[in-house]
Design a protein around this motif. Sequence first.
Motif, PDB file in Angstrom:
ATOM      1  N   GLN A 131       0.917  -1.138   0.054  1.00 52.25           N
ATOM      2  CA  GLN A 131      -0.053  -0.093  -0.011  1.00 52.25           C
ATOM      3  C   GLN A 131       0.917   1.134  -0.073  1.00 52.25           C
ATOM      4  OE1 GLN A 131      -0.034  -2.666   2.186  1.00 52.25           O
ATOM      5  NE2 GLN A 131      -2.364  -2.894   3.099  1.00 52.25           N
ATOM      6  N   HIS A 132       0.527   2.101  -0.995  1.00 51.40           N
ATOM      7  CA  HIS A 132       1.351   3.442  -0.758  1.00 51.40           C
ATOM      8  C   HIS A 132       1.628   4.243   0.628  1.00 51.40           C
ATOM      9  CE1 HIS A 132       3.162   6.841  -2.650  1.00 51.40           C
ATOM     10  NE2 HIS A 132       2.219   7.725  -2.129  1.00 51.40           N
ATOM     11  N   GLU A 133       0.431   4.042   1.229  1.00 54.70           N
ATOM     12  CA  GLU A 133       0.353   4.891   2.499  1.00 54.70           C
ATOM     13  C   GLU A 133       1.651   4.150   3.411  1.00 54.70           C
ATOM     14  OE1 GLU A 133      -2.748   4.804   5.858  1.00 54.70           O
ATOM     15  OE2 GLU A 133      -3.376   5.505   3.748  1.00 54.70           O
ATOM     16  N   VAL A 136       5.324   4.704   2.107  1.00 57.40           N
ATOM     17  CA  VAL A 136       5.847   6.170   2.595  1.00 57.40           C
ATOM     18  C   VAL A 136       6.000   6.225   4.116  1.00 57.40           C
ATOM     19  CG1 VAL A 136       4.828   8.597   2.713  1.00 57.40           C
ATOM     20  CG2 VAL A 136       4.538   7.409   0.725  1.00 57.40           C
ATOM     21  N   SER A 157      11.373   4.802  -0.575  1.00 61.65           N
ATOM     22  CA  SER A 157       9.922   4.605  -1.426  1.00 61.65           C
ATOM     23  C   SER A 157      10.352   5.114  -2.784  1.00 61.65           C
ATOM     24  CB  SER A 157       8.755   5.832  -0.830  1.00 61.65           C
ATOM     25  OG  SER A 157       7.940   5.974  -1.790  1.00 61.65           O
ATOM     26  N   GLU A 160       4.590   5.992  -6.386  1.00 66.24           N
ATOM     27  CA  GLU A 160       3.375   5.136  -6.229  1.00 66.24           C
ATOM     28  C   GLU A 160       2.778   4.686  -7.583  1.00 66.24           C
ATOM     29  OE1 GLU A 160       0.722   8.650  -5.477  1.00 66.24           O
ATOM     30  OE2 GLU A 160      -1.301   7.316  -5.098  1.00 66.24           O
ATOM     31  N   CYS A 172      -6.961   1.191  -2.461  1.00 61.86           N
ATOM     32  CA  CYS A 172      -6.003   2.330  -2.388  1.00 61.86           C
ATOM     33  C   CYS A 172      -4.916   1.915  -3.302  1.00 61.86           C
ATOM     34  CB  CYS A 172      -5.432   2.393  -1.168  1.00 61.86           C
ATOM     35  SG  CYS A 172      -4.769   0.825  -0.555  1.00 61.86           S
ATOM     36  N   SER A 173      -4.003   2.848  -3.561  1.00 60.47           N
ATOM     37  CA  SER A 173      -2.908   2.837  -4.666  1.00 60.47           C
ATOM     38  C   SER A 173      -1.796   2.031  -4.014  1.00 60.47           C
ATOM     39  CB  SER A 173      -2.460   4.365  -5.143  1.00 60.47           C
ATOM     40  OG  SER A 173      -2.100   4.997  -3.833  1.00 60.47           O
ATOM     41  N   GLY A 175       2.353   1.280  -3.394  1.00 61.34           N
ATOM     42  CA  GLY A 175       3.818   2.242  -3.392  1.00 61.34           C
ATOM     43  C   GLY A 175       4.911   1.113  -3.536  1.00 61.34           C
TER      44      GLY A 175
END
Length: 244
Positions: A131-133, A136, A157, A160, A172-173, A175
């Motif tokens: 997950q991008h979140e 990050v 990171s 995305e 969700c995007s 990562g």
Amino acid sequence: MSYRRRSARDRARRELGQNFLINPRAARRMARALTPSQDPVVELGAGRGALTRELVDLGRSVIAVELDRRCVERLSAELPRVRLHHGDMREFRFPVRSHAVVGNLPFGITTTMTRTLLTTQHWTEAVLLIQHEVAVKRARGGSQLNAQWSPWFEFRSLGEVPAQHFRPIPACSGGILHITRRQLLPAERRNDYQAFVRAVYQARGRSLAEMIRNVTGRRLHGLPPLPKDLTPQAWVRLYRRITS
Ligand SMILES: C[S@@+](CC[C@H](N)C(=O)[O-])C[C@H]1O[C@@H](n2cnc3c(N)ncnc32)[C@H](O)[C@@H]1O
């Protein structure tokens, strides 16, 4: 296909976190993030092979782990040079020689697999699509998990991957997280250092100085406001100060 069969398969797909990459550029970006080497690559969750094909194109030998038998059969027919391992990545025995790890991980077991990797030897770098979140957050540092592992691992990171690049489209995007090894402290200090970090994070106090005082009885000056404000290097300096 009957409605019943289709929904059973859909359920299985959801349980297996099967959000397949449909954008070849994202897969290429991950494969090319690897440092050039002749070492084999372990791919976690090969699925329909979007990433596997890019890894094969690097000219490296690929060991792919996949739980879904259908995917394994399909891939073994298409990519006969790939060593396919049909099984659960959580129980996979990683090679005992130098290798890299790559994977578009099922979102549900991202944390489990990241923790597994952190305690597994022999891999030199890992490129994970999560997950991008979360990617990050790992790269930014500041969490207890980061502080506990940052003397031995560097998290970066690599950007995305939009949700539209997967099928089915996830909530969700994604990562890309790149993990490499380093050695800011000797490995033998790990348990002691990690216990120290845990104690600081769990300590009472409104500031880092207060927390350190409650954990060690020492009054230290010049500390940043909170544990999350310490860089990996500052954590190591603090630990050395306390233990020397
Ligand atoms: C997000 S998909 C990625 C598939 C492919 N690498 C791609 O990028 O399109 C995750 C893959 O991991 C597989 N998988 C899920 N849980 C697994 C487990 N515990 N062990 C091995 N593979 C698993 C799924 O079947 C799926 O193929």
